[in-house]
Design an enzyme around this catalytic site. Structure first.
Site, mmCIF file in Angstrom:
data_model
loop_
_atom_site.group_PDB
_atom_site.id
_atom_site.type_symbol
_atom_site.label_atom_id
_atom_site.label_comp_id
_atom_site.label_asym_id
_atom_site.label_seq_id
_atom_site.Cartn_x
_atom_site.Cartn_y
_atom_site.Cartn_z
ATOM 1 N N GLU A 44 0.862 -1.357 -0.056
ATOM 2 C CA GLU A 44 0.112 -0.141 0.095
ATOM 3 C C GLU A 44 0.820 1.261 0.052
ATOM 4 O O GLU A 44 1.764 1.308 0.868
ATOM 5 C CB GLU A 44 -0.954 0.105 1.241
ATOM 6 C CG GLU A 44 -1.907 1.274 1.072
ATOM 7 C CD GLU A 44 -2.646 1.240 2.469
ATOM 8 O OE1 GLU A 44 -3.842 2.356 2.409
ATOM 9 O OE2 GLU A 44 -2.327 0.886 3.371
ATOM 10 N N GLU A 69 4.964 4.629 3.977
ATOM 11 C CA GLU A 69 4.538 6.257 4.245
ATOM 12 C C GLU A 69 5.676 6.938 4.660
ATOM 13 O O GLU A 69 6.622 6.535 5.287
ATOM 14 C CB GLU A 69 3.710 5.857 5.791
ATOM 15 C CG GLU A 69 3.234 7.003 6.382
ATOM 16 C CD GLU A 69 2.572 8.044 5.787
ATOM 17 O OE1 GLU A 69 1.440 7.828 5.072
ATOM 18 O OE2 GLU A 69 2.832 9.343 5.551
ATOM 19 N N ASP A 118 -3.780 11.873 -1.783
ATOM 20 C CA ASP A 118 -4.028 13.229 -1.762
ATOM 21 C C ASP A 118 -4.364 13.588 -3.254
ATOM 22 O O ASP A 118 -3.713 13.017 -3.981
ATOM 23 C CB ASP A 118 -2.785 14.148 -1.221
ATOM 24 C CG ASP A 118 -2.383 13.545 -0.097
ATOM 25 O OD1 ASP A 118 -2.559 14.159 0.995
ATOM 26 O OD2 ASP A 118 -1.391 12.608 0.137
ATOM 27 N N LYS A 122 -4.830 20.961 -8.287
ATOM 28 C CA LYS A 122 -4.295 22.079 -9.248
ATOM 29 C C LYS A 122 -3.568 21.252 -10.211
ATOM 30 O O LYS A 122 -2.673 20.467 -9.801
ATOM 31 C CB LYS A 122 -3.562 22.844 -8.424
ATOM 32 C CG LYS A 122 -4.278 23.988 -7.273
ATOM 33 C CD LYS A 122 -3.125 25.142 -6.751
ATOM 34 C CE LYS A 122 -4.042 26.037 -5.782
ATOM 35 N NZ LYS A 122 -3.307 26.166 -4.635
ATOM 36 N N ASP A 154 -12.571 8.879 -2.200
ATOM 37 C CA ASP A 154 -13.858 9.652 -1.891
ATOM 38 C C ASP A 154 -13.838 10.864 -2.729
ATOM 39 O O ASP A 154 -15.120 11.312 -3.171
ATOM 40 C CB ASP A 154 -13.802 10.432 -0.734
ATOM 41 C CG ASP A 154 -12.721 11.294 -0.354
ATOM 42 O OD1 ASP A 154 -11.471 10.859 -0.561
ATOM 43 O OD2 ASP A 154 -12.990 12.647 -0.347
ATOM 44 N N THR A 191 -10.176 1.673 5.222
ATOM 45 C CA THR A 191 -9.197 2.401 5.614
ATOM 46 C C THR A 191 -9.600 3.667 6.765
ATOM 47 O O THR A 191 -10.822 3.660 6.922
ATOM 48 C CB THR A 191 -8.508 3.074 4.489
ATOM 49 O OG1 THR A 191 -9.122 4.326 4.166
ATOM 50 C CG2 THR A 191 -8.405 2.256 3.144
ATOM 51 N N GLU A 192 -8.619 4.145 7.135
ATOM 52 C CA GLU A 192 -8.904 5.459 7.978
ATOM 53 C C GLU A 192 -9.776 6.199 7.639
ATOM 54 O O GLU A 192 -10.909 6.742 8.030
ATOM 55 C CB GLU A 192 -7.751 5.915 8.841
ATOM 56 C CG GLU A 192 -8.183 7.121 9.875
ATOM 57 C CD GLU A 192 -6.878 7.935 10.041
ATOM 58 O OE1 GLU A 192 -5.968 7.708 9.439
ATOM 59 O OE2 GLU A 192 -7.288 9.064 10.788
HETATM 60 N N1 SAM Z 1 -4.287 5.316 2.962
HETATM 61 C C1 SAM Z 1 -4.715 6.043 4.190
HETATM 62 C C2 SAM Z 1 -6.054 5.886 4.270
HETATM 63 O O1 SAM Z 1 -6.871 5.539 3.125
HETATM 64 O O2 SAM Z 1 -6.607 6.298 5.432
HETATM 65 C C3 SAM Z 1 -4.230 7.476 4.445
HETATM 66 C C4 SAM Z 1 -4.665 8.463 3.530
HETATM 67 S S1 SAM Z 1 -3.873 9.968 3.402
HETATM 68 C C5 SAM Z 1 -5.101 11.142 2.758
HETATM 69 C C6 SAM Z 1 -2.378 9.840 2.679
HETATM 70 C C7 SAM Z 1 -1.353 9.441 3.115
HETATM 71 O O3 SAM Z 1 -0.276 9.180 1.938
HETATM 72 C C8 SAM Z 1 -0.386 10.476 3.931
HETATM 73 O O4 SAM Z 1 -0.360 9.857 5.187
HETATM 74 C C9 SAM Z 1 0.447 10.822 3.233
HETATM 75 O O5 SAM Z 1 1.715 11.218 4.060
HETATM 76 C C10 SAM Z 1 0.929 9.609 2.382
HETATM 77 N N2 SAM Z 1 1.663 10.158 1.390
HETATM 78 C C11 SAM Z 1 1.411 10.996 0.174
HETATM 79 N N3 SAM Z 1 2.257 10.926 -0.771
HETATM 80 C C12 SAM Z 1 3.231 9.913 -0.280
HETATM 81 C C13 SAM Z 1 4.560 9.665 -0.971
HETATM 82 N N4 SAM Z 1 4.875 10.222 -1.988
HETATM 83 N N5 SAM Z 1 5.191 8.665 -0.357
HETATM 84 C C14 SAM Z 1 4.656 8.082 0.755
HETATM 85 N N6 SAM Z 1 3.526 8.564 1.385
HETATM 86 C C15 SAM Z 1 2.919 9.508 0.903
#
Ligand code: SAM
Length: 213
Positions: A44, A69, A118, A122, A154, A191-192
């Site tokens: 993941e 992460e 994320d 943009k 979402d 997921t969370e």
């Molecule tokens: N997957 C989890 C969930 O669905 O609950 C977390 C979603 S959270 C919006 C996105 C996570 O991806 C964040 O903890 C962020 O730090 C991590 N993340 C974003 N870009 C990343 C990257 N290039 N490498 C590692 N982690 C990344």
């Protein structure tokens, strides 16, 4: 994601190298030795606090799971859960997905999960989206031939963008759902973020995309 920096998080992660693998490039090509079996490896990317993989690794003990992460303070939350469990099929990397080619060799990963990444809405940030073609090129280089990406979000805009990105890359799309929780799907592990958004009544989008074999 709003981040609270936890002082000493990185040092704490280092105390548990059997869960948070240090210097993962040393295992490139030999992850199965680290797991001590030949089970398939599912990864993941952007794993957050690890809820999804904690659930998946319990449900599928015959699969090895790795969560990537980049933020140590976030990964610390995953560690806090996992260190209380006996879960030899679950490991984490405190790394940036951009470096994934340093950690895995071609064919080492069978499936990749991208959950609630994320959206970077943009246009000028398109290259940061984890479903951008630059990332797909990297994923293809570490997945088995015909490997799959399972994607949940979402965010309708990100979902539409990602479907186009997958298709534009020549991947095939399967089990596309515009409302996962009303689709009757079985075995879905939340997921969370999925829990958070769906409790507010928001719909969850999901698809599976497959590289050419
Ligand atoms: N997957 C989890 C969930 O669905 O609950 C977390 C979603 S959270 C919006 C996105 C996570 O991806 C964040 O903890 C962020 O730090 C991590 N993340 C974003 N870009 C990343 C990257 N290039 N490498 C590692 N982690 C990344």
């Amino acid at each position: 994601m709003r981040l609270r920096n936890i002082p000493g998080a990185k040092d704490e992660l280092k105390q548990y190298p059997t869960i948070v693998v240090q210097d993962p490039s040393q295992y490139k090509g030999s992850w199965n030795k680290l797991f001590n079996n030949d089970n398939p490896i599912h990864v993941e990317v952007g794993t957050g606090k690890g809820q999804f993989l904690v659930g998946m690794s319990e449900l599928h003990p015959d699969v090895n799971f790795i969560g990537i992460e980049k933020y140590d303070s976030v990964l610390l939350r995953a560690l806090e859960q996992v260190k209380e469990l006996d879960r030899p099929n679950l490991k984490f990397l405190n790394e940036d997905v951009e470096d994934i080619l340093n950690f895995f060799q071609k064919g080492e990963i069978e499936r990749l999960f991208i959950n609630f990444t994320d959206p970077w809405p943009k246009n000028r940030h398109e290259k940061r989206r984890l479903t951008y073609k630059g990332f797909l090129e990297m994923y293809e280089q570490v997945l088995v031939d015909g490997g799959e990406i399972h994607f949940k979000t979402d965010n309708q805009g990100l979902f539409e963008y990602s479907l186009e990105s997958f298709a534009g890359y020549g991947m095939t799309l399967h089990n596309v759902s515009l409302d996962l929780h009303r689709s009757g799907i079985k075995g879905n592990v939340m997921t969370e973020y999925e829990r958070k958004f769906s409790s507010k009544g928001m719909r969850i989008y999901r698809c599976e995309s497959k590289f050419r074999s």
